[in-house]
Scaffold this active site. Structure first.
Site: not given
Length: 237
Positions: A84, A198
């Protein structure tokens, strides 16, 4: 179990699934026993990272992430992965909580640019507003000698719609939207290479990679580094 690593995932779950798919697909395996040993912590209820970074009155993800790191450290993994990008806002605090090394996804992605795109000068970044705000990628890109190209407000909004509305909420990838974002970063803002900062954008690349724009998929790089480190640890011990 010996010679394993721990994955602190679930942010979001679909992106973690993409990471695992690439990890298993790229592992050189001909038998069950050739695959890598790992533990997945799919902590889906970790509070939203971007919401907290932009507004510290919102729930803080750090206590949950620290709990995961400390619990897993008791099992003595060889290393951690954190698929992440936005969660790397907390990287220093997480690494300080354990002696087990945590792979730094943004740093690895930028290092790979120097190898794969040695003539690049202007490095574009598309990511959540949290990642754009926290400057984790800015620091790594500038430290490597590149110029950072940030998206316009229009591109930021379009990217957040792709990440949150299309992928997180509906589980779909709007290929036209994804390609339009890349076109603006490359053709309008003159980026030599665009970092997909992302993991939901990594999902978009996996499902809608039929384009010619130069991208550096941070999650894809993390997969390769994970395999390299896991294989090296397995062979050296």
């Amino acid at each position: 179990m010996k010679h394993f690593f721990s994955i602190i995932g679930g942010m979001g779950t679909q992106a973690t699934e993409s990471y695992l798919h690439l990890l298993n697909q790229r592992t050189p395996a001909h038998h069950d026993q050739d695959y890598l040993n790992y533990i997945l912590v799919n902590h889906a209820t970790v509070p939203d990272r971007t919401a907290y970074i932009l507004d510290h009155t919102k729930p803080n993800p750090l206590p949950d992430l620290l709990e995961d790191i400390k619990q897993q450290s008791l099992l003595k993994p060889d290393f951690f992965t954190l698929p992440c990008n936005t969660a790397h806002y907390f990287y220093d605090q997480l690494q300080a909580a354990t002696d087990v090394p945590i792979l730094h996804m943004p740093r690895e992605a930028v290092e790979q640019i120097k190898i794969s795109y040695p003539t690049a000068k202007r490095v574009g970044l598309i990511a959540t507003n949290g990642t754009l705000h926290d400057g984790v990628y800015d620091h790594e890109i500038q430290a490597a000698g590149f110029e950072v190209v940030k998206p316009t407000a229009e591109i930021r909004d379009e990217t957040m719609n792709l990440i949150y509305h299309d992928i997180k909420e509906n589980g779909t990838v709007n290929a036209n939207r994804y390609h339009h974002i890349l076109a603006q970063m490359v053709n309008t803002l003159k980026s030599d290479i665009v970092i997909l900062g992302c993991t939901e954008l990594s999902v978009a690349q996996e499902q809608a990679g039929n384009h010619s724009y130069p991208v550096m998929d941070a999650q894809s790089v993390l997969v390769d580094r994970t395999i390299e480190l896991a294989e090296r640890n397995r062979q050296s011990k």
